[in-house]
Design a protein around this motif. Structure first.
Motif, short mmCIF file in Angstrom:
data_model
loop_
_atom_site.label_atom_id
_atom_site.label_comp_id
_atom_site.label_asym_id
_atom_site.label_seq_id
_atom_site.Cartn_x
_atom_site.Cartn_y
_atom_site.Cartn_z
N ALA A 119 36.82 3.21 -59.37
CA ALA A 119 37.09 3.75 -58.03
C ALA A 119 36.53 5.16 -57.85
O ALA A 119 36.09 5.53 -56.76
N LYS A 120 36.53 5.94 -58.93
CA LYS A 120 36.05 7.32 -58.85
C LYS A 120 34.58 7.46 -59.26
O LYS A 120 34.08 8.58 -59.36
N ASP A 121 33.91 6.32 -59.50
CA ASP A 121 32.51 6.30 -59.90
C ASP A 121 32.27 7.11 -61.17
O ASP A 121 31.30 7.85 -61.29
N CYS A 122 33.18 6.97 -62.13
CA CYS A 122 33.04 7.60 -63.44
C CYS A 122 32.61 6.53 -64.45
O CYS A 122 33.31 5.53 -64.61
N ASN A 123 31.47 6.72 -65.07
CA ASN A 123 31.00 5.72 -66.04
C ASN A 123 31.12 6.20 -67.48
O ASN A 123 30.52 5.63 -68.38
N LEU A 124 31.93 7.25 -67.70
CA LEU A 124 32.30 7.68 -69.06
C LEU A 124 33.78 8.02 -69.05
O LEU A 124 34.23 8.86 -68.27
N ILE A 125 34.53 7.34 -69.92
CA ILE A 125 35.95 7.62 -70.09
C ILE A 125 36.14 8.32 -71.43
O ILE A 125 35.74 7.80 -72.47
N LEU A 126 36.72 9.51 -71.39
CA LEU A 126 37.10 10.21 -72.61
C LEU A 126 38.58 9.95 -72.82
O LEU A 126 39.43 10.45 -72.09
N SER A 127 38.88 9.13 -73.82
CA SER A 127 40.26 8.72 -74.10
C SER A 127 40.70 9.30 -75.43
O SER A 127 40.03 9.10 -76.45
N PHE A 128 41.82 10.01 -75.42
CA PHE A 128 42.32 10.58 -76.67
C PHE A 128 42.59 9.48 -77.70
O PHE A 128 42.08 9.51 -78.80
N HIS A 129 43.38 8.48 -77.33
CA HIS A 129 43.65 7.37 -78.24
C HIS A 129 42.52 6.34 -78.18
O HIS A 129 42.05 6.01 -77.09
N PRO A 130 42.09 5.81 -79.31
CA PRO A 130 41.02 4.80 -79.30
C PRO A 130 41.54 3.44 -78.83
O PRO A 130 42.57 2.96 -79.33
N ILE A 131 40.85 2.82 -77.88
CA ILE A 131 41.25 1.50 -77.42
C ILE A 131 40.97 0.45 -78.49
O ILE A 131 41.69 -0.53 -78.62
N ILE A 132 39.92 0.65 -79.28
CA ILE A 132 39.62 -0.23 -80.41
C ILE A 132 40.04 0.50 -81.68
O ILE A 132 39.47 1.53 -82.02
N PHE A 133 41.06 -0.02 -82.34
CA PHE A 133 41.57 0.69 -83.52
C PHE A 133 41.32 -0.09 -84.80
O PHE A 133 40.81 0.45 -85.77
N GLN A 134 41.65 -1.37 -84.82
CA GLN A 134 41.50 -2.17 -86.03
C GLN A 134 40.37 -3.19 -85.93
O GLN A 134 40.24 -4.06 -86.78
N GLY A 135 39.56 -3.07 -84.92
CA GLY A 135 38.43 -3.98 -84.78
C GLY A 135 38.74 -5.17 -83.89
O GLY A 135 39.89 -5.57 -83.71
N LEU A 136 37.68 -5.73 -83.31
CA LEU A 136 37.81 -6.89 -82.44
C LEU A 136 37.05 -8.07 -83.05
O LEU A 136 35.93 -7.91 -83.53
N LYS A 137 37.64 -9.26 -83.00
CA LYS A 137 36.97 -10.46 -83.49
C LYS A 137 36.48 -11.34 -82.34
O LYS A 137 35.68 -12.25 -82.56
N ARG A 138 36.98 -11.09 -81.14
CA ARG A 138 36.57 -11.90 -79.99
C ARG A 138 36.83 -11.11 -78.71
O ARG A 138 37.58 -10.12 -78.72
N LEU A 139 36.20 -11.54 -77.62
CA LEU A 139 36.41 -10.95 -76.30
C LEU A 139 36.72 -12.08 -75.32
O LEU A 139 35.88 -12.48 -74.52
N THR A 140 37.94 -12.58 -75.39
CA THR A 140 38.34 -13.70 -74.54
C THR A 140 39.27 -13.26 -73.41
O THR A 140 39.65 -14.09 -72.58
N GLY A 141 39.67 -11.99 -73.42
CA GLY A 141 40.61 -11.52 -72.42
C GLY A 141 42.05 -11.84 -72.74
O GLY A 141 42.93 -11.72 -71.88
N ALA A 142 42.32 -12.22 -73.98
CA ALA A 142 43.68 -12.61 -74.36
C ALA A 142 44.62 -11.42 -74.50
O ALA A 142 45.83 -11.57 -74.38
N THR A 143 44.08 -10.25 -74.79
CA THR A 143 44.89 -9.04 -74.97
C THR A 143 44.38 -7.94 -74.05
O THR A 143 43.24 -7.99 -73.56
#
Length: 364
Positions: free
Chosen positions: A55-79
């Motif tokens: 909505a704010k036309d920002c294409n870089l998010i600086l997030s303190f906590h990592p959204i990926i922490f232990q790794g991803l095995k799939r991208l199915t939208g389950a979580t």
């Protein structure tokens, strides 16, 4: 500016080398060469935050906590993690996290918490080990000063409030250039004995690449003899938590009320109240029960942190008031810290503070 140019600025404040080994910091989603239209700063990168960035036309998010922490095995939208990553990729949004790198540096998470609470003269509570490198190398007498100056410029010999620190001792080096060698001093097939200086310099881990590059660039020898070791010394200017003092001692209940007012929390879990006023305060943003022992050793009257378990409250042993004010509450000022830092570095760039509430804990 590109993603890399902006994250390089962030890494000047919170170098990835200072993050804990278990952490997952850095660029987690997106390409470093992507031009950035706007930056959104958040504590957590949730689905609502990605939608806010769109909505704010920002294409870089600086997030303190990592959204990926232990790794991803799939991208199915389950979580929610998979949905955040998939949505960011779909919309071309990069996500970068600094997490414990920002925990460990002055001017980061705990500095912001100390400032909010009015804690004066804060010092590192748990100095970090393994962050100091030691370089030993050997250089001809006549090239010593030029090499030292190059190493100093790269950050070697700088620790704490001191710079240009080195130790040198004279000696004699020897080498025999082979037939394929191109020696700066001596001749092929002839044993060369050369008056040399042995140089010793220390520096923090984040400067390792720059220091080695300076060494190889400015050393006169074709083959550079050097030793690089990691010291186990605790570095007092870097580490988890901080400890300082209030302007004056206050009653324990008055301090707890101050915590509620400043941090905006409706309740505080705490250990037994001491009978005497408190003044020396330790803080550790996030999950900080491991700081109970160091806080006692530092002579703190209070430890302000989050995520303390039942039996850990006993560890105060009537010597330390343990105040569990909440994980989010102790880290909430981190966004503003990053915003102020980047706004000073790139004042004419579109930087926004996320307005999305990301605290997963609610109070009834």
């Amino acid at each position: 500016m590109t993603v890399k140019e902006i994250t390089d600025l962030v890494e000047t404040l919170a170098p990835p080398a200072f993050a804990e080994d278990f952490d997952n910091t850095g660029l987690l989603v997106g390409r470093p060469d992507t031009p950035v239209r706007g930056v959104l700063i958040t504590l957590d990168c949730l689905e609502a935050v990605v939608e806010e960035a769109i909505a704010k036309d920002c294409n870089l998010i600086l997030s303190f906590h990592p959204i990926i922490f232990q790794g991803l095995k799939r991208l199915t939208g389950a979580t929610y993690v998979e949905r955040v990553v998939a949505r960011a990729l779909e919309k071309g949004i990069a996500i970068y996290s600094m997490h414990t790198a920002l925990d460990n540096v002055p001017g980061g998470v705990n500095s912001a918490l100390c400032e909010a609470l009015g804690i004066e003269n804060p010092q590192i509570l748990i100095p970090k080990k393994g962050m100091i490198r030691k370089l030993v190398t050997y250089v001809p007498h006549q090239d010593r000063e030029a090499l030292l100056n190059a190493l100093f410029q790269a950050g070697a010999g700088s620790l704490g409030h001191y710079s240009h620190c080195s130790f040198r001792s004279p000696g004699e080096g020897s080498f025999l250039p082979g037939e394929a060698a191109n020696p700066a001093i001596g001749q092929r097939g002839t044993l060369q004995k050369e008056p040399e200086d042995q140089l010793h310099l220390t520096f923090t881990a984040d400067r390792e690449k720059a220091v080695l590059q300076a060494l190889f660039t400015h050393h006169p020898y074709e083959e550079v003899a050097y030793e690089l070791t990691t010291l186990n010394n605790a570095y007092n200017h870097l580490g988890m938590g901080m400890v300082g003092t209030l302007p004056e001692a206050v009653a324990p209940t008055a301090f707890l009320q101050q915590l509620k007012d400043v941090l905006g929390t409706p309740c505080i879990r705490h250990s037994a109240l001491p009978e005497t006023p408190v003044r020396r305060i330790a803080v550790l943003g996030g999950s900080g029960a491991f700081a109970i022992g160091p806080a006692k050793a530092a002579g703190a009257d209070v430890l302000v942190t989050g995520d303390v378990k039942y039996h850990q409250f006993f560890q105060g042993e009537d010597r330390l008031l343990i105040a569990d004010v909440g994980h989010y509450e102790t880290e909430q000022f981190t966004k503003k810290c990053l915003y102020d830092y980047l706004s000073e570095k790139i004042p004419n760039f579109a930087i926004s503070l996320s307005e999305t509430k990301t605290n997963p804990v609610n109070y009834f």
